[in-house]
Design a protein around this motif. Sequence first.
Motif, PDB file in Angstrom:
ATOM      1  N   THR A 149       0.821  -1.207   0.000  1.00  0.00           N
ATOM      2  CA  THR A 149       0.000   0.000   0.000  1.00  0.00           C
ATOM      3  C   THR A 149       0.857   1.260   0.000  1.00  0.00           C
ATOM      4  N   ARG A 150       2.086   1.174   0.538  1.00  0.00           N
ATOM      5  CA  ARG A 150       2.960   2.348   0.593  1.00  0.00           C
ATOM      6  C   ARG A 150       3.452   2.763  -0.790  1.00  0.00           C
ATOM      7  N   PHE A 151       3.389   1.865  -1.744  1.00  0.00           N
ATOM      8  CA  PHE A 151       3.992   2.122  -3.046  1.00  0.00           C
ATOM      9  C   PHE A 151       2.935   2.438  -4.111  1.00  0.00           C
ATOM     10  N   TRP A 152       1.738   2.773  -3.634  1.00  0.00           N
ATOM     11  CA  TRP A 152       0.651   3.191  -4.514  1.00  0.00           C
ATOM     12  C   TRP A 152       0.117   4.538  -4.054  1.00  0.00           C
ATOM     13  N   LEU A 153      -0.348   5.359  -4.999  1.00  0.00           N
ATOM     14  CA  LEU A 153      -1.173   6.496  -4.648  1.00  0.00           C
ATOM     15  C   LEU A 153      -2.543   5.984  -4.227  1.00  0.00           C
ATOM     16  N   ALA A 154      -3.142   6.620  -3.245  1.00  0.00           N
ATOM     17  CA  ALA A 154      -4.393   6.108  -2.670  1.00  0.00           C
ATOM     18  C   ALA A 154      -5.472   5.909  -3.731  1.00  0.00           C
ATOM     19  N   GLU A 155      -5.615   6.879  -4.640  1.00  0.00           N
ATOM     20  CA  GLU A 155      -6.680   6.767  -5.649  1.00  0.00           C
ATOM     21  C   GLU A 155      -6.393   5.642  -6.643  1.00  0.00           C
ATOM     22  N   ASP A 156      -5.115   5.398  -6.956  1.00  0.00           N
ATOM     23  CA  ASP A 156      -4.775   4.304  -7.869  1.00  0.00           C
ATOM     24  C   ASP A 156      -4.992   2.947  -7.197  1.00  0.00           C
ATOM     25  N   LEU A 157      -4.684   2.862  -5.916  1.00  0.00           N
ATOM     26  CA  LEU A 157      -4.913   1.608  -5.201  1.00  0.00           C
ATOM     27  C   LEU A 157      -6.396   1.288  -5.138  1.00  0.00           C
ATOM     28  N   GLU A 158      -7.229   2.291  -4.926  1.00  0.00           N
ATOM     29  CA  GLU A 158      -8.680   2.086  -4.934  1.00  0.00           C
ATOM     30  C   GLU A 158      -9.146   1.601  -6.295  1.00  0.00           C
ATOM     31  N   GLU A 159      -8.580   2.191  -7.364  1.00  0.00           N
ATOM     32  CA  GLU A 159      -8.959   1.773  -8.713  1.00  0.00           C
ATOM     33  C   GLU A 159      -8.507   0.339  -8.990  1.00  0.00           C
ATOM     34  N   LEU A 160      -7.309  -0.015  -8.509  1.00  0.00           N
ATOM     35  CA  LEU A 160      -6.826  -1.387  -8.672  1.00  0.00           C
ATOM     36  C   LEU A 160      -7.770  -2.376  -8.010  1.00  0.00           C
ATOM     37  N   GLU A 161      -8.169  -2.090  -6.774  1.00  0.00           N
ATOM     38  CA  GLU A 161      -9.070  -2.996  -6.057  1.00  0.00           C
ATOM     39  C   GLU A 161     -10.405  -3.110  -6.775  1.00  0.00           C
ATOM     40  N   ARG A 162     -10.886  -2.002  -7.306  1.00  0.00           N
ATOM     41  CA  ARG A 162     -12.160  -2.037  -8.036  1.00  0.00           C
ATOM     42  C   ARG A 162     -12.043  -2.913  -9.275  1.00  0.00           C
ATOM     43  N   ARG A 163     -10.945  -2.770 -10.001  1.00  0.00           N
ATOM     44  CA  ARG A 163     -10.760  -3.570 -11.218  1.00  0.00           C
ATOM     45  C   ARG A 163     -10.604  -5.054 -10.893  1.00  0.00           C
ATOM     46  N   LEU A 164      -9.896  -5.354  -9.808  1.00  0.00           N
ATOM     47  CA  LEU A 164      -9.715  -6.759  -9.432  1.00  0.00           C
ATOM     48  C   LEU A 164     -11.038  -7.418  -9.064  1.00  0.00           C
ATOM     49  N   ARG A 165     -11.953  -6.633  -8.505  1.00  0.00           N
ATOM     50  CA  ARG A 165     -13.273  -7.189  -8.165  1.00  0.00           C
ATOM     51  C   ARG A 165     -14.135  -7.423  -9.392  1.00  0.00           C
ATOM     52  N   SER A 166     -13.950  -6.608 -10.428  1.00  0.00           N
ATOM     53  CA  SER A 166     -14.816  -6.713 -11.607  1.00  0.00           C
ATOM     54  C   SER A 166     -14.226  -7.581 -12.712  1.00  0.00           C
ATOM     55  N   SER A 167     -12.906  -7.795 -12.695  1.00  0.00           N
ATOM     56  CA  SER A 167     -12.263  -8.593 -13.746  1.00  0.00           C
ATOM     57  C   SER A 167     -11.077  -9.324 -13.150  1.00  0.00           C
ATOM     58  N   SER A 168     -10.997 -10.636 -13.382  1.00  0.00           N
ATOM     59  CA  SER A 168      -9.922 -11.421 -12.775  1.00  0.00           C
ATOM     60  C   SER A 168      -8.574 -11.184 -13.452  1.00  0.00           C
ATOM     61  N   ARG A 169      -8.572 -10.654 -14.676  1.00  0.00           N
ATOM     62  CA  ARG A 169      -7.312 -10.404 -15.372  1.00  0.00           C
ATOM     63  C   ARG A 169      -7.466  -9.178 -16.277  1.00  0.00           C
ATOM     64  N   PHE A 170      -6.506  -8.282 -16.219  1.00  0.00           N
ATOM     65  CA  PHE A 170      -6.544  -7.078 -17.045  1.00  0.00           C
ATOM     66  C   PHE A 170      -5.142  -6.478 -17.093  1.00  0.00           C
ATOM     67  N   PHE A 190      -2.353  -7.697 -14.504  1.00  0.00           N
ATOM     68  CA  PHE A 190      -2.775  -8.154 -13.185  1.00  0.00           C
ATOM     69  C   PHE A 190      -3.709  -9.356 -13.317  1.00  0.00           C
ATOM     70  N   GLU A 191      -3.618 -10.253 -12.360  1.00  0.00           N
ATOM     71  CA  GLU A 191      -4.521 -11.407 -12.295  1.00  0.00           C
ATOM     72  C   GLU A 191      -4.862 -11.687 -10.841  1.00  0.00           C
ATOM     73  N   ALA A 192      -6.152 -11.771 -10.540  1.00  0.00           N
ATOM     74  CA  ALA A 192      -6.617 -12.134  -9.207  1.00  0.00           C
ATOM     75  C   ALA A 192      -6.900 -13.635  -9.181  1.00  0.00           C
ATOM     76  N   PHE A 193      -6.457 -14.315  -8.117  1.00  0.00           N
ATOM     77  CA  PHE A 193      -6.725 -15.747  -8.001  1.00  0.00           C
ATOM     78  C   PHE A 193      -6.836 -16.122  -6.532  1.00  0.00           C
ATOM     79  N   GLU A 194      -7.511 -17.236  -6.286  1.00  0.00           N
ATOM     80  CA  GLU A 194      -7.783 -17.693  -4.914  1.00  0.00           C
ATOM     81  C   GLU A 194      -7.090 -19.023  -4.671  1.00  0.00           C
ATOM     82  N   VAL A 195      -6.484 -19.174  -3.508  1.00  0.00           N
ATOM     83  CA  VAL A 195      -5.857 -20.420  -3.090  1.00  0.00           C
ATOM     84  C   VAL A 195      -6.265 -20.696  -1.646  1.00  0.00           C
TER      85      VAL A 195
END
Length: 222
Positions: A149-170, A190-195
């Motif tokens: 989280t320290r290496f992201w701007l807050a608004e970009d991190l929020e956008e990343l989380e939003r994209r990960l929720r709506s698309s597993s890969r982009f 980026f790719e979101a996956f569950e283990v």
Amino acid sequence: MFKILNQPGWNYKLSYDGVSILAPTKQDATYLAQGYGYALSETAAKIKGKVRIGWKRCKHPIEFYGWMASRQALAPAITAERLLPFKGTVFSSQLELPIALLRRMVGAEENELPVSIVRQDNHKQIIVNQPMSDMLQTPPEIATQRVMTRFWLAEDLEELERRLRSSSRFTWTYSGGLNEQTWAILTTEFEAFEVEGVWYRQGICLTSPQFVPIPPGAFAPA
């Protein structure tokens, strides 16, 4: 397991210190280690030696020892540091990894592009390969302990989380911190996956970083 070993391209023999298995490819060796790790450990215990799996032009074989058979943790998870022959090409801050994450480590080790894996629940970067460590200009022992989280701007991190929720890969172009002194524009797949109930994100950097001035608000506390 013997059905596999008796297929064309496989070979095995006894030696003074245990059993040596020659697999057709590195992928075949990894499959055998992942699928039959406990049985191979039991074999090592019975012969009071070790079982070594190699392949053509292999420099660092996968090795199993008898003590591994007594560790119940090896049934669902394998100790990456002892079993997989990465030897300085991919790094993890977790010694015990589920099989699915071990497969990701194999993929990262074989990828020439920078690869990292971050746990979504605590944002800790737990796996990097050597190209990623080089790009971050950061030793892997430090890179795999970072809370990202320290290496992201807050608004970009929020956008990343939003994209990960709506698309597993982009693929996304954004700006982020490589280390405490360097900020850059990056293009990452980026790719979101569950283990085993835990969500992760994998990032593969597709282009060389374009260095930019550190923006206001960067490196905020985690």
